[in-house]
Design a protein around this motif. Structure first.
Motif, PDB file in Angstrom:
ATOM      1  N   UNK A   1       0.982  -1.075  -0.114  1.00 41.24           N
ATOM      2  CA  UNK A   1       0.040   0.036   0.038  1.00 41.24           C
ATOM      3  C   UNK A   1       0.735   1.239  -0.093  1.00 41.24           C
ATOM      4  N   UNK A   2       0.592   2.154  -0.965  1.00 42.82           N
ATOM      5  CA  UNK A   2       1.436   3.400  -1.029  1.00 42.82           C
ATOM      6  C   UNK A   2       0.212   4.705  -1.196  1.00 42.82           C
TER       7      UNK A   2
ATOM      8  N   UNK B   1      -5.636   1.855  -7.991  1.00 41.59           N
ATOM      9  CA  UNK B   1      -5.798   3.196  -7.377  1.00 41.59           C
ATOM     10  C   UNK B   1      -7.266   3.141  -6.755  1.00 41.59           C
ATOM     11  N   UNK B   2      -6.978   3.546  -5.457  1.00 41.13           N
ATOM     12  CA  UNK B   2      -8.251   3.732  -4.543  1.00 41.13           C
ATOM     13  C   UNK B   2      -8.525   5.009  -4.153  1.00 41.13           C
ATOM     14  N   UNK B   3      -9.515   5.655  -4.345  1.00 36.47           N
ATOM     15  CA  UNK B   3      -9.918   6.888  -4.191  1.00 36.47           C
ATOM     16  C   UNK B   3     -11.216   7.031  -3.479  1.00 36.47           C
ATOM     17  N   UNK B   4     -11.468   7.633  -2.164  1.00 34.89           N
ATOM     18  CA  UNK B   4     -12.753   8.031  -1.681  1.00 34.89           C
ATOM     19  C   UNK B   4     -13.596   6.467  -1.463  1.00 34.89           C
TER      20      UNK B   4
ATOM     21  N   UNK C   1      -4.759  11.944  -1.426  1.00 32.75           N
ATOM     22  CA  UNK C   1      -6.363  11.786  -1.834  1.00 32.75           C
ATOM     23  C   UNK C   1      -6.496  10.661  -2.581  1.00 32.75           C
ATOM     24  N   UNK C   2      -5.304   9.731  -2.667  1.00 33.31           N
ATOM     25  CA  UNK C   2      -5.648   8.411  -3.285  1.00 33.31           C
ATOM     26  C   UNK C   2      -4.699   7.506  -2.829  1.00 33.31           C
ATOM     27  N   UNK C   3      -4.840   6.149  -3.072  1.00 33.59           N
ATOM     28  CA  UNK C   3      -3.834   5.217  -2.441  1.00 33.59           C
ATOM     29  C   UNK C   3      -3.765   4.189  -3.554  1.00 33.59           C
ATOM     30  N   UNK C   4      -2.358   3.781  -3.875  1.00 31.45           N
ATOM     31  CA  UNK C   4      -2.104   2.832  -4.756  1.00 31.45           C
ATOM     32  C   UNK C   4      -1.817   1.450  -3.871  1.00 31.45           C
ATOM     33  N   UNK C   5      -2.478   0.616  -4.368  1.00 29.60           N
ATOM     34  CA  UNK C   5      -2.497  -0.897  -3.708  1.00 29.60           C
ATOM     35  C   UNK C   5      -2.088  -1.967  -4.792  1.00 29.60           C
TER      36      UNK C   5
END
Length: 138
Positions: A77-78, A112-115, A82-86
């Motif tokens: 997980x990075x 890419x996970x956002x919100x 406002x977003x996370x790269x998994x």
């Protein structure tokens, strides 16, 4: 080998969203998997195929395998602004269309996970190489 997906306690909220998406997609239940995706999500599948719904990869997999599952070994997980790269990494296992079993097929999925929803997914694995050269299969 047996499945050994990471337990909930070891996952961040964004990694859990990714894990739950992958589990739904392996049933396969593309509509349940879509519940984890934001509207307008892009899935770039092996070979550069682009889809806007998990039904796309499910249809490719239905033609490529008799059945396939993911042994999810790790989630990296990075977090960002406002977003996370998994990244989910591990191995595919299952059976080819002729029923021959396989295991140890490496995969990397980048999300890419956002919100609280997946907005982008990229998929890579060894299947194309294994299809081209059956001697590589395990």
């Amino acid at each position: 080998m047996t499945a050994s997906n990471p337990p909930d306690a070891a996952l961040s909220d964004d990694a859990r969203i990714v894990r739950d998406y992958l589990e739904a997609s392996m049933i396969p239940d593309p509509d349940a998997a879509a519940a984890y995706m934001a509207p307008g999500c892009t899935i770039t599948f092996t070979g550069g195929r682009e889809f806007d719904h998990p039904r796309g990869p499910t249809s490719v997999n239905a033609a490529r395998y008799a059945w396939v599952k993911k042994r999810m070994l790790r989630f990296d997980v990075a977090p960002g602004d406002g977003e996370t790269v998994v990244y989910s990494t591990g191995f595919l296992y299952g059976a080819w269309p002729d029923g021959t079993p396989f295991d140890g097929n490496r995969y990397v999925d980048r999300f890419v996970v956002r919100g609280g929803a997946i907005v982008k997914m990229d998929v890579w694995n060894d299947s194309a190489e294994w299809i081209l050269d059956p001697a590589l299969r395990r």
